[in-house]
Design a protein around this motif. Structure first.
Motif, PDB file in Angstrom:
ATOM      1  N   SER A  65       0.814  -1.209   0.000  1.00 53.75           N
ATOM      2  CA  SER A  65       0.000   0.000   0.000  1.00 53.75           C
ATOM      3  C   SER A  65       0.853   1.267   0.000  1.00 53.75           C
ATOM      4  O   SER A  65       0.348   2.355  -0.276  1.00 53.75           O
ATOM      5  N   VAL A  66       2.139   1.172   0.304  1.00 53.18           N
ATOM      6  CA  VAL A  66       3.019   2.332   0.353  1.00 53.18           C
ATOM      7  C   VAL A  66       3.510   2.649  -1.067  1.00 53.18           C
ATOM      8  O   VAL A  66       4.060   1.795  -1.750  1.00 53.18           O
ATOM      9  N   ASP A  67       3.316   3.870  -1.487  1.00 54.54           N
ATOM     10  CA  ASP A  67       3.785   4.310  -2.796  1.00 54.54           C
ATOM     11  C   ASP A  67       5.017   5.181  -2.581  1.00 54.54           C
ATOM     12  O   ASP A  67       4.911   6.352  -2.183  1.00 54.54           O
ATOM     13  N   LEU A  68       6.199   4.633  -2.839  1.00 47.65           N
ATOM     14  CA  LEU A  68       7.448   5.338  -2.580  1.00 47.65           C
ATOM     15  C   LEU A  68       7.632   6.534  -3.518  1.00 47.65           C
ATOM     16  O   LEU A  68       8.227   7.549  -3.118  1.00 47.65           O
ATOM     17  N   ASP A  69       7.138   6.446  -4.726  1.00 45.49           N
ATOM     18  CA  ASP A  69       7.249   7.579  -5.667  1.00 45.49           C
ATOM     19  C   ASP A  69       6.453   8.788  -5.165  1.00 45.49           C
ATOM     20  O   ASP A  69       6.914   9.935  -5.268  1.00 45.49           O
ATOM     21  N   TYR A  70       5.268   8.550  -4.613  1.00 44.25           N
ATOM     22  CA  TYR A  70       4.452   9.644  -4.075  1.00 44.25           C
ATOM     23  C   TYR A  70       5.165  10.296  -2.899  1.00 44.25           C
ATOM     24  O   TYR A  70       5.180  11.523  -2.761  1.00 44.25           O
ATOM     25  N   ILE A  71       5.778   9.471  -2.023  1.00 45.58           N
ATOM     26  CA  ILE A  71       6.499  10.012  -0.864  1.00 45.58           C
ATOM     27  C   ILE A  71       7.675  10.861  -1.335  1.00 45.58           C
ATOM     28  O   ILE A  71       7.933  11.947  -0.804  1.00 45.58           O
ATOM     29  N   LYS A  72       8.404  10.425  -2.360  1.00 50.08           N
ATOM     30  CA  LYS A  72       9.553  11.163  -2.882  1.00 50.08           C
ATOM     31  C   LYS A  72       9.097  12.502  -3.474  1.00 50.08           C
ATOM     32  O   LYS A  72       9.712  13.552  -3.222  1.00 50.08           O
ATOM     33  N   GLU A  73       8.031  12.483  -4.255  1.00 49.93           N
ATOM     34  CA  GLU A  73       7.495  13.711  -4.869  1.00 49.93           C
ATOM     35  C   GLU A  73       7.082  14.715  -3.800  1.00 49.93           C
ATOM     36  O   GLU A  73       7.402  15.908  -3.888  1.00 49.93           O
ATOM     37  N   THR A  74       6.383  14.251  -2.788  1.00 50.72           N
ATOM     38  CA  THR A  74       5.922  15.136  -1.712  1.00 50.72           C
ATOM     39  C   THR A  74       7.105  15.717  -0.951  1.00 50.72           C
ATOM     40  O   THR A  74       7.110  16.909  -0.618  1.00 50.72           O
ATOM     41  N   ALA A  75       8.111  14.882  -0.649  1.00 54.91           N
ATOM     42  CA  ALA A  75       9.270  15.348   0.121  1.00 54.91           C
ATOM     43  C   ALA A  75      10.052  16.397  -0.659  1.00 54.91           C
ATOM     44  O   ALA A  75      10.492  17.403  -0.079  1.00 54.91           O
ATOM     45  N   ILE A  76      10.227  16.215  -1.947  1.00 50.72           N
ATOM     46  CA  ILE A  76      11.040  17.150  -2.738  1.00 50.72           C
ATOM     47  C   ILE A  76      10.250  18.411  -3.071  1.00 50.72           C
ATOM     48  O   ILE A  76      10.738  19.540  -2.859  1.00 50.72           O
ATOM     49  N   ASN A  77       9.032  18.259  -3.558  1.00 49.90           N
ATOM     50  CA  ASN A  77       8.275  19.414  -4.045  1.00 49.90           C
ATOM     51  C   ASN A  77       7.613  20.222  -2.934  1.00 49.90           C
ATOM     52  O   ASN A  77       7.684  21.448  -2.931  1.00 49.90           O
ATOM     53  N   GLU A  78       6.957  19.581  -2.002  1.00 46.63           N
ATOM     54  CA  GLU A  78       6.207  20.311  -0.979  1.00 46.63           C
ATOM     55  C   GLU A  78       7.053  20.656   0.239  1.00 46.63           C
ATOM     56  O   GLU A  78       6.879  21.710   0.830  1.00 46.63           O
ATOM     57  N   LEU A  79       7.955  19.758   0.654  1.00 45.19           N
ATOM     58  CA  LEU A  79       8.718  19.987   1.879  1.00 45.19           C
ATOM     59  C   LEU A  79      10.105  20.570   1.604  1.00 45.19           C
ATOM     60  O   LEU A  79      10.812  20.940   2.529  1.00 45.19           O
ATOM     61  N   GLY A  80      10.513  20.615   0.367  1.00 46.26           N
ATOM     62  CA  GLY A  80      11.789  21.224   0.009  1.00 46.26           C
ATOM     63  C   GLY A  80      13.002  20.396   0.397  1.00 46.26           C
ATOM     64  O   GLY A  80      14.082  20.939   0.623  1.00 46.26           O
TER      65      GLY A  80
END
Length: 160
Positions: free
Chosen positions: A105-120
């Motif tokens: 159920s864990v989507d690692l690509d979504y976590i990477k996108e969120t960490a880079i784009n939203e959290l900087g």
């Protein structure tokens, strides 16, 4: 011939010993000697022997009962262990199923996108990475302080 009829025929190279008849008085004396001296002593020995046999029989009976109790207890423990092993296997299977469900159920690509784009967040620079030998375990336990360099990462960012 008359001597052969009276004494019988002798075979071999030696003569037989002559047996004399015992007198009736000697037989009575021997019978008296062979009889036990005291009938009370015989009864006392018999009573002690019976007590010993009864005690031995009780000990054997107690040992058999104790053995059967231990065997029944061992059998019940073996059955209990089998039930617990079945429960353990069921829980392991359930745990493995839950782990697989969570990992899929864990989507690692979504976590990477969120960490880079939203959290900087950014990737670490090669000089910021400290390598160490962590063994083959899945987790790390810090036993010592991480060695400090001449200037820490924070000092470099702040420009000190």
């Amino acid at each position: 011939m008359a001597s052969k009829r009276r004494h019988g025929y002798v075979e071999g190279n030696t003569a037989r010993k002559i047996r004399t008849l015992e007198r009736p008085q000697e037989k009575q004396q021997r019978r008296r000697v062979r009889r036990p001296a005291s009938p009370v002593k015989v009864q006392y020995t018999t009573v002690i022997y019976m007590i010993f046999l009864a005690a031995a029989a009780c000990m054997v009976l107690w040992s058999c009962i104790h053995y059967l109790q231990l065997q029944a207890e061992t059998t019940s423990r073996i059955k209990n262990i089998a039930v617990l092993e079945t429960q353990l296997e069921k829980l392991r299977k359930e745990n493995d199923d839950n782990y697989t469900r969570i990992m899929t159920s864990v989507d690692l690509d979504y976590i990477k996108e969120t960490a880079i784009n939203e959290l900087g967040m950014v990737y670490a620079q090669p000089d910021q990475v400290i390598l160490y030998d962590g063994g083959t375990r899945d987790y790390v336990r810090q036993n010592e302080e991480i060695p400090k360099e001449e200037s820490s990462v924070i000092e470099q960012i702040l420009g000190k």
